[in-house]
Design a protein around this motif. Sequence first.
Motif, PDB file in Angstrom:
ATOM      1  N   GLY A  18       5.341 -19.594  -1.925  1.00 27.45           N
ATOM      2  CA  GLY A  18       4.396 -19.715  -0.813  1.00 27.45           C
ATOM      3  C   GLY A  18       4.813 -18.901   0.389  1.00 27.45           C
ATOM      4  N   VAL A  19       6.104 -18.875   0.681  1.00 28.27           N
ATOM      5  CA  VAL A  19       6.617 -18.084   1.801  1.00 28.27           C
ATOM      6  C   VAL A  19       6.363 -16.604   1.556  1.00 28.27           C
ATOM      7  N   LYS A  20       6.620 -16.146   0.340  1.00 27.53           N
ATOM      8  CA  LYS A  20       6.433 -14.723   0.030  1.00 27.53           C
ATOM      9  C   LYS A  20       4.960 -14.334   0.074  1.00 27.53           C
ATOM     10  N   LEU A  21       4.084 -15.190  -0.429  1.00 26.26           N
ATOM     11  CA  LEU A  21       2.657 -14.878  -0.400  1.00 26.26           C
ATOM     12  C   LEU A  21       2.120 -14.899   1.029  1.00 26.26           C
ATOM     13  N   ALA A  22       2.605 -15.820   1.848  1.00 27.65           N
ATOM     14  CA  ALA A  22       2.194 -15.854   3.249  1.00 27.65           C
ATOM     15  C   ALA A  22       2.677 -14.598   3.972  1.00 27.65           C
ATOM     16  N   ALA A  23       3.935 -14.199   3.709  1.00 25.37           N
ATOM     17  CA  ALA A  23       4.464 -12.978   4.333  1.00 25.37           C
ATOM     18  C   ALA A  23       3.670 -11.753   3.889  1.00 25.37           C
ATOM     19  N   LEU A  24       3.282 -11.714   2.611  1.00 27.07           N
ATOM     20  CA  LEU A  24       2.478 -10.598   2.115  1.00 27.07           C
ATOM     21  C   LEU A  24       1.121 -10.544   2.820  1.00 27.07           C
ATOM     22  N   SER A  25       0.509 -11.708   3.046  1.00 24.44           N
ATOM     23  CA  SER A  25      -0.777 -11.753   3.747  1.00 24.44           C
ATOM     24  C   SER A  25      -0.640 -11.230   5.174  1.00 24.44           C
ATOM     25  N   LEU A  26       0.402 -11.660   5.870  1.00 23.20           N
ATOM     26  CA  LEU A  26       0.635 -11.188   7.238  1.00 23.20           C
ATOM     27  C   LEU A  26       0.933  -9.692   7.269  1.00 23.20           C
ATOM     28  N   TRP A  27       1.712  -9.224   6.286  1.00 21.97           N
ATOM     29  CA  TRP A  27       2.032  -7.800   6.198  1.00 21.97           C
ATOM     30  C   TRP A  27       0.766  -6.969   5.992  1.00 21.97           C
ATOM     31  N   THR A  28      -0.121  -7.439   5.136  1.00 23.42           N
ATOM     32  CA  THR A  28      -1.368  -6.713   4.884  1.00 23.42           C
ATOM     33  C   THR A  28      -2.241  -6.677   6.137  1.00 23.42           C
ATOM     34  N   LEU A  38       1.794   7.949  11.468  1.00 25.63           N
ATOM     35  CA  LEU A  38       3.212   7.741  11.762  1.00 25.63           C
ATOM     36  C   LEU A  38       3.648   6.283  11.591  1.00 25.63           C
ATOM     37  N   PRO A  39       2.982   5.314  12.228  1.00 27.80           N
ATOM     38  CA  PRO A  39       3.436   3.930  12.016  1.00 27.80           C
ATOM     39  C   PRO A  39       3.271   3.461  10.574  1.00 27.80           C
ATOM     40  N   LEU A  40       2.265   3.974   9.873  1.00 31.24           N
ATOM     41  CA  LEU A  40       2.094   3.597   8.467  1.00 31.24           C
ATOM     42  C   LEU A  40       3.184   4.211   7.594  1.00 31.24           C
ATOM     43  N   THR A  41       3.609   5.415   7.950  1.00 34.65           N
ATOM     44  CA  THR A  41       4.749   6.024   7.236  1.00 34.65           C
ATOM     45  C   THR A  41       6.004   5.193   7.435  1.00 34.65           C
ATOM     46  N   LEU A  42       6.230   4.740   8.672  1.00 35.52           N
ATOM     47  CA  LEU A  42       7.379   3.887   8.954  1.00 35.52           C
ATOM     48  C   LEU A  42       7.276   2.564   8.198  1.00 35.52           C
ATOM     49  N   ALA A  43       6.058   2.034   8.071  1.00 34.25           N
ATOM     50  CA  ALA A  43       5.859   0.792   7.326  1.00 34.25           C
ATOM     51  C   ALA A  43       6.196   0.986   5.854  1.00 34.25           C
ATOM     52  N   LEU A  44       5.780   2.128   5.292  1.00 36.40           N
ATOM     53  CA  LEU A  44       6.092   2.417   3.898  1.00 36.40           C
ATOM     54  C   LEU A  44       7.600   2.560   3.696  1.00 36.40           C
ATOM     55  N   PHE A  45       8.270   3.241   4.631  1.00 39.18           N
ATOM     56  CA  PHE A  45       9.730   3.358   4.545  1.00 39.18           C
ATOM     57  C   PHE A  45      10.404   1.998   4.686  1.00 39.18           C
ATOM     58  N   ALA A  46       9.802   1.129   5.489  1.00 40.07           N
ATOM     59  CA  ALA A  46      10.354  -0.214   5.654  1.00 40.07           C
ATOM     60  C   ALA A  46      10.299  -0.982   4.336  1.00 40.07           C
ATOM     61  N   VAL A  47       9.178  -0.874   3.613  1.00 41.38           N
ATOM     62  CA  VAL A  47       9.068  -1.552   2.312  1.00 41.38           C
ATOM     63  C   VAL A  47      10.092  -0.981   1.334  1.00 41.38           C
ATOM     64  N   ALA A  48      10.229   0.345   1.331  1.00 41.14           N
ATOM     65  CA  ALA A  48      11.235   0.971   0.460  1.00 41.14           C
ATOM     66  C   ALA A  48      12.641   0.507   0.834  1.00 41.14           C
ATOM     67  N   GLY A  49      12.901   0.375   2.135  1.00 41.61           N
ATOM     68  CA  GLY A  49      14.204  -0.098   2.575  1.00 41.61           C
ATOM     69  C   GLY A  49      14.483  -1.521   2.140  1.00 41.61           C
ATOM     70  N   VAL A  50      13.446  -2.363   2.144  1.00 44.66           N
ATOM     71  CA  VAL A  50      13.614  -3.747   1.673  1.00 44.66           C
ATOM     72  C   VAL A  50      13.959  -3.754   0.193  1.00 44.66           C
ATOM     73  N   VAL A 101       0.432  -2.094  -1.625  1.00 39.35           N
ATOM     74  CA  VAL A 101       0.690  -2.316  -3.046  1.00 39.35           C
ATOM     75  C   VAL A 101       2.185  -2.442  -3.321  1.00 39.35           C
ATOM     76  N   ALA A 102       3.000  -1.648  -2.632  1.00 42.45           N
ATOM     77  CA  ALA A 102       4.450  -1.752  -2.815  1.00 42.45           C
ATOM     78  C   ALA A 102       4.946  -3.133  -2.403  1.00 42.45           C
TER      79      ALA A 102
END
Length: 200
Positions: A18-28, A38-50, A101-102
């Motif tokens: 539930g925590v992961k699905l809630a976090a995914l909803s907020l992230w989306t 630029l901020p979307l590129t940083l967001a994609l790099f953030a997901v890759a970093g995770v 999607v990532a």
Amino acid sequence: MLTLTSPVDTAAHRLPAGVKLAALSLWTLLLFQLASPLPLTLALFAVAGVHLGLGGAAFAAHGARMVRPLWPFVLIVSLWHGWTGDLAGGAVVILRMLAAVAAANLVTMTTRLSDMVAVIERLARPLARLGLSPRRLALALALVVRFIPVMLDRMDRITDAWRARSPRPARWRVLVPATLAALDDADHAADALRARGGAD
């Protein structure tokens, strides 16, 4: 077939579904608030970093492979926005799609199917008043989440098999074997569910 959970154990595996699905909803929701590359590129790099931080290179490589089937959509969006002259708008769409999607794949890779079904079932309980079975709805949604990347991978393998046997492009010729493979997979999944007591 019924699980795409990564065998690489990470801290995210131990977080409640539930925590992961809630976090995914907020992230989306956050991704749709970002409207420039630029901020979307940083967001994609953030997901890759995770991915890298949780499970290292092997885990991140597996996550990258799960995003790879998006290339036809990336190509279509690129061609359309290139033709209309809105390259920045195309980059926003592509980066937002990849980051979303990532992140969704990250949840899928670290969450068991049974845990995902339990969360969706709890959320769907109010629908029981309308005559809908929360258990069946939850199972259907969870299976869709699991089967989409599996079927995309199956399409890739069927296309590769065609290319190994013919110089002609595969195109529509893979639709029949892909459909038969999907029906076969659905039949096996139904047998597995019946062996485990069904959806009730």
